[in-house]
Design a protein around this motif. Structure first.
Motif, mmCIF file in Angstrom:
data_model
loop_
_atom_site.group_PDB
_atom_site.id
_atom_site.type_symbol
_atom_site.label_atom_id
_atom_site.label_comp_id
_atom_site.label_asym_id
_atom_site.label_seq_id
_atom_site.Cartn_x
_atom_site.Cartn_y
_atom_site.Cartn_z
ATOM 1 N N SER A 46 55.563 -21.674 27.006
ATOM 2 C CA SER A 46 54.500 -20.671 27.010
ATOM 3 C C SER A 46 53.484 -20.945 25.907
ATOM 4 O O SER A 46 52.289 -20.637 26.042
ATOM 5 C CB SER A 46 55.085 -19.268 26.828
ATOM 6 O OG SER A 46 55.897 -18.904 27.913
ATOM 7 N N ARG A 49 49.398 -24.430 25.708
ATOM 8 C CA ARG A 49 48.327 -23.874 26.528
ATOM 9 C C ARG A 49 47.736 -24.901 27.484
ATOM 10 O O ARG A 49 47.263 -24.554 28.567
ATOM 11 C CB ARG A 49 47.230 -23.285 25.642
ATOM 12 C CG ARG A 49 47.723 -22.281 24.605
ATOM 13 C CD ARG A 49 48.736 -21.305 25.164
ATOM 14 N NE ARG A 49 48.214 -20.462 26.236
ATOM 15 C CZ ARG A 49 48.957 -19.645 26.972
ATOM 16 N NH1 ARG A 49 50.261 -19.593 26.783
ATOM 17 N NH2 ARG A 49 48.406 -18.899 27.903
ATOM 18 N N ARG A 73 47.131 -23.158 31.055
ATOM 19 C CA ARG A 73 47.655 -21.819 31.325
ATOM 20 C C ARG A 73 46.586 -20.773 31.032
ATOM 21 O O ARG A 73 45.817 -20.921 30.077
ATOM 22 C CB ARG A 73 48.905 -21.554 30.457
ATOM 23 C CG ARG A 73 50.093 -22.355 30.905
ATOM 24 C CD ARG A 73 51.380 -21.876 30.231
ATOM 25 N NE ARG A 73 52.501 -22.575 30.836
ATOM 26 C CZ ARG A 73 52.917 -23.780 30.450
ATOM 27 N NH1 ARG A 73 52.324 -24.397 29.433
ATOM 28 N NH2 ARG A 73 53.917 -24.366 31.067
ATOM 29 N N PRO A 74 46.569 -19.678 31.828
ATOM 30 C CA PRO A 74 47.454 -19.463 32.970
ATOM 31 C C PRO A 74 46.866 -19.983 34.281
ATOM 32 O O PRO A 74 45.649 -19.917 34.498
ATOM 33 C CB PRO A 74 47.560 -17.932 33.021
ATOM 34 C CG PRO A 74 46.224 -17.458 32.508
ATOM 35 C CD PRO A 74 45.811 -18.477 31.454
ATOM 36 N N SER A 75 47.715 -20.540 35.111
ATOM 37 C CA SER A 75 47.471 -20.733 36.543
ATOM 38 C C SER A 75 46.454 -21.802 36.924
ATOM 39 O O SER A 75 45.890 -21.762 38.008
ATOM 40 C CB SER A 75 47.035 -19.397 37.180
ATOM 41 O OG SER A 75 48.012 -18.407 36.954
ATOM 42 N N ASP A 121 52.625 -19.670 34.546
ATOM 43 C CA ASP A 121 52.354 -18.347 33.986
ATOM 44 C C ASP A 121 51.953 -18.437 32.519
ATOM 45 O O ASP A 121 52.360 -19.351 31.800
ATOM 46 C CB ASP A 121 53.585 -17.452 34.099
ATOM 47 C CG ASP A 121 53.827 -16.987 35.525
ATOM 48 O OD1 ASP A 121 52.918 -17.130 36.365
ATOM 49 O OD2 ASP A 121 54.937 -16.483 35.799
ATOM 50 N N SER A 122 51.204 -17.453 32.079
ATOM 51 C CA SER A 122 50.828 -17.393 30.677
ATOM 52 C C SER A 122 52.050 -17.213 29.792
ATOM 53 O O SER A 122 52.167 -17.821 28.724
ATOM 54 C CB SER A 122 49.846 -16.239 30.449
ATOM 55 O OG SER A 122 49.463 -16.175 29.090
ATOM 56 N N GLU A 123 52.984 -16.377 30.245
ATOM 57 C CA GLU A 123 54.248 -16.175 29.555
ATOM 58 C C GLU A 123 55.361 -16.501 30.543
ATOM 59 O O GLU A 123 55.552 -15.794 31.530
ATOM 60 C CB GLU A 123 54.375 -14.736 29.046
ATOM 61 C CG GLU A 123 53.306 -14.332 28.036
ATOM 62 C CD GLU A 123 53.386 -15.135 26.750
ATOM 63 O OE1 GLU A 123 54.522 -15.548 26.391
ATOM 64 O OE2 GLU A 123 52.349 -15.348 26.123
#
Length: 212
Positions: A46, A49, A73-75, A121-123
């Protein structure tokens, strides 16, 4: 099976029902050490980045393809296959697009119905996914996730370096048993990636996906 397997698998997963958990379960309880490792892998990745590097793809028949990838991130992610291929798979944060630069076409799938979405995912929290297996060796720790699709259960196994917690490989297995494996190398983390790398040319013609 060849590189098209990745594209056809994406097509099948495009119709995955919008449910967070589908009744999949491990065949045994996780140990405390495994739970801790899964948490540490999620936390470590996570914090990364951006990533960029090269990939080697090998299919069940031994076919090999290579290319470059870029992740933010994210996505956001981009897979670009080496020539003579002119195809790319690009996520722009709201969906995945399969782009053919030769034909100047593109087709799209929802972001939440694609393999590897949990890793984008971001986290990252693998405990919110369908974990069906974990395994470890002296050097690697593997987390296997499952999704139910119209073609059957598709599994994605993510392989992490036990020491660094970095993703080094993943494998996608279709219900037929056909397997597609991606190995990552020359990876750089937290690098600047141009915004244009996650751009879809609006002049490209939209076409219907082909499920094979």
């Amino acid at each position: 099976m060849n590189r098209r397997t990745l594209l056809s698998s994406i097509a099948a997963l495009a119709f995955l029902p919008l449910t967070a958990r589908l009744g999949f379960a491990l065949d045994r309880p996780l140990t405390a050490e495994e739970e801790q490792m899964i948490r540490e892998i999620g936390t470590h990745n996570s914090a990364i980045r951006t990533m960029a590097g090269r990939f080697l793809q090998i299919d069940s028949q031994g076919g090999r393809s290579e290319g470059t990838f870029f992740l933010e991130r994210p996505s956001r992610i981009r897979f670009r296959y080496n020539p003579p291929s002119r195809e790319e798979i690009i996520s722009v944060g709201r969906g995945f697009y399969v782009v053919d630069r030769r034909e100047q076409t593109q087709y799209a799938y929802p972001q939440d119905r694609i393999p590897l979405r949990q890793f984008l995912d971001s986290e990252i929290n693998f405990f919110n996914t369908n974990i069906v297996a974990v395994s470890s060796s002296a050097d690697y720790f593997t987390i296997t996730l499952a999704d139910d699709t119209p073609i059957g259960v598709v599994e994605v196994s993510l392989v992490f370096d036990s020491a660094s917690k970095d993703l080094v490989q993943w494998s996608l297995v279709e219900p037929s048993g056909a397997e597609l494996t991606f190995s990552l190398y020359d990876v750089q983390k937290n690098v600047e990636i141009p915004r244009s790398y996650f751009y879809i040319d609006p002049t490209y013609r939209s076409v219907e996906p082909q499920i094979r």
